[in-house]
Design an enzyme around this catalytic site. Structure first.
Site, PDB file in Angstrom:
ATOM      1  N   GLU A 173       1.623   2.591   3.717  1.00 23.92           N
ATOM      2  CA  GLU A 173       1.034   3.780   3.080  1.00 23.92           C
ATOM      3  C   GLU A 173       1.992   4.968   3.129  1.00 23.92           C
ATOM      4  OE1 GLU A 173      -2.741   5.391   4.485  1.00 23.92           O
ATOM      5  OE2 GLU A 173      -3.516   5.499   2.458  1.00 23.92           O
ATOM      6  N   HIS A 180       0.826  -1.206   0.000  1.00 22.82           N
ATOM      7  CA  HIS A 180       0.000   0.000   0.000  1.00 22.82           C
ATOM      8  C   HIS A 180       0.861   1.257   0.000  1.00 22.82           C
ATOM      9  CE1 HIS A 180      -3.695   2.114   2.101  1.00 22.82           C
ATOM     10  NE2 HIS A 180      -3.236   2.804   1.087  1.00 22.82           N
ATOM     11  N   ARG A 236      -2.046   8.800  -6.058  1.00 27.60           N
ATOM     12  CA  ARG A 236      -2.423   9.412  -4.786  1.00 27.60           C
ATOM     13  C   ARG A 236      -3.920   9.243  -4.575  1.00 27.60           C
ATOM     14  NH1 ARG A 236      -3.536  14.553  -2.354  1.00 27.60           N
ATOM     15  NH2 ARG A 236      -4.114  15.439  -4.365  1.00 27.60           N
ATOM     16  N   ALA A 237      -4.303   8.639  -3.446  1.00 31.70           N
ATOM     17  CA  ALA A 237      -5.707   8.270  -3.248  1.00 31.70           C
ATOM     18  C   ALA A 237      -6.604   9.494  -3.065  1.00 31.70           C
ATOM     19  CB  ALA A 237      -5.835   7.333  -2.054  1.00 31.70           C
TER      20      ALA A 237
HETATM   21 ZN   LIG Z   1      -3.988   4.604   0.788  1.00 28.37          ZN
END
Ligand SMILES: [Zn+2]
Length: 342
Positions: free
Chosen positions: A282, A6, A69-70
């Site tokens: 992350e 992630h 990029r989420a």
């Molecule tokens: Zn994420």
């Protein structure tokens, strides 16, 4: 090998996000978007070498499963056509990173979702990312409206075209929301953890795993509230006469280790079987600071996993083997990209 399942390209060259702003402004003004900006390989190299690659080396991890990029996906902005152009640009950039650093990054796609638009429109981008770019998974946003929850739940057949593709390509989906446009939510705080919890709850009450026996989902951020409230979900499954929660979900649902303190990580490993836990941090992402209690970065999750009272074999599952199993195409891509990298 230590695989971080992630990571997002949060350090992309400035002109990439700059174009997105211009694209959305043009859309609002009813004008065509400006041409896409030029980004050189050197510019991309610089953002990775001083960012994610540097952190990988400092922390002793080897490979990041890498996606756009989420919070930047912004599925609530524009319409289906702006989402398609933006997803295409973001995924292409991830592909360039994976080509420049083939040993360190393997791609996962963002999808061109839009609120209240059938996810059927995501199929060509999924095919392209898997077939042309060698991506090994997708990020699926259960709430493209950005905090207003205007789309049907993940249990609905509305999502089945995406599920069919996941099974066809043997790729998992990480359930991952984007930025919140509802001021009630903090994007990386309540909105992310809520998205994880909602996604799990929708899937556990659904027929999705009966209809797609081999489908796999990763619930990020340690599963949101799920591991902490495992007893509640077990009880809900029982009350709904769905049987044992473990039988119901553990062939299809996996949890990552993006939990930013040791007690949380200990609880995750105590509640969820090791076969269902995938290492992730992350980084560089939601929480960038240093924990004054430990003197280390909150998101240096490898330190927490290292400290768990688990056998070396179990830790190897969390760090490597589970990711290779859940991402069905990963081992082949590792071989392919390693052969290319020097
Ligand atoms: Zn994420």
């Amino acid at each position: 090998m230590i695989i971080d399942c992630h990571g997002h390209y949060t350090t992309a060259p400035r002109q990439h996000e700059g174009w997105r702003t211009e694209q959305i402004e043009a859309h609002k003004a009813g004008k065509p978007p400006p041409p896409r900006p030029r980004m050189t390989d050197d510019e991309i190299r610089e953002t990775i070498a001083g960012g994610q690659l540097k952190v990988q080396r400092e922390r002793g991890t080897d490979l990041t499963i890498f996606s756009p990029r989420a919070a930047g996906m912004g599925h609530h902005l524009g319409d289906a056509s702006t989402s398609e152009a933006w997803a295409s640009a973001c995924n292409e950039l991830i592909h360039r990173v994976c080509t420049l650093f083939p040993k360190n990054f393997i791609g996962v796609a963002m999808l061109p979702q839009s609120a209240r638009v059938s996810p059927k429109n995501c199929i060509p981008e999924i095919d392209r990312c898997v077939n042309e770019y060698g991506f090994v998974g997708i990020n699926l946003n259960p709430d493209p409206s950005g905090g207003h929850w205007q789309d049907p739940p993940l249990s609905d057949r509305y999502w089945y075209p995406v599920y069919e593709k996941m099974v066809e390509h043997d790729i998992p989906a990480m359930i991952h929301v984007s930025a919140a446009c509802n001021p009630a939510y903090h994007t990386t705080g309540s909105h992310y953890l809520n998205g994880d919890t909602v996604g799990f709850n929708q899937l556990m009450m659904s027929s999705v795993f009966k209809d797609f026996a081999t489908i796999k989902f990763i619930i990020p951020h340690g599963g949101g509230a799920v591991p902490y409230h495992w007893g509640r979900f077990r009880g809900l499954a029982q009350d709904a006469k769905l049987g044992l929660l473990t039988d119901l979900v553990l062939r299809n649902i996996f949890f990552d280790t993006c939990v930013y303190h040791l007690p949380g990580q200990q609880l995750l490993a105590k509640v969820i079987p090791v076969d269902n836990i995938l290492f992730a941090s992350e980084m560089i992402g939601a929480v960038r600071g240093i924990d004054p209690e430990t003197g280390h970065h909150y998101d240096d999750t490898k330190r927490y996993v290292d400290q768990l009272a688990l056998s070396t074999e179990d830790k190897a599952k969390i760090f490597e083997a589970n990711a290779r199993r859940v991402y069905g195409r990963l081992s082949r891509m590792i071989e392919k990209q390693s052969a290319r990298g020097v």
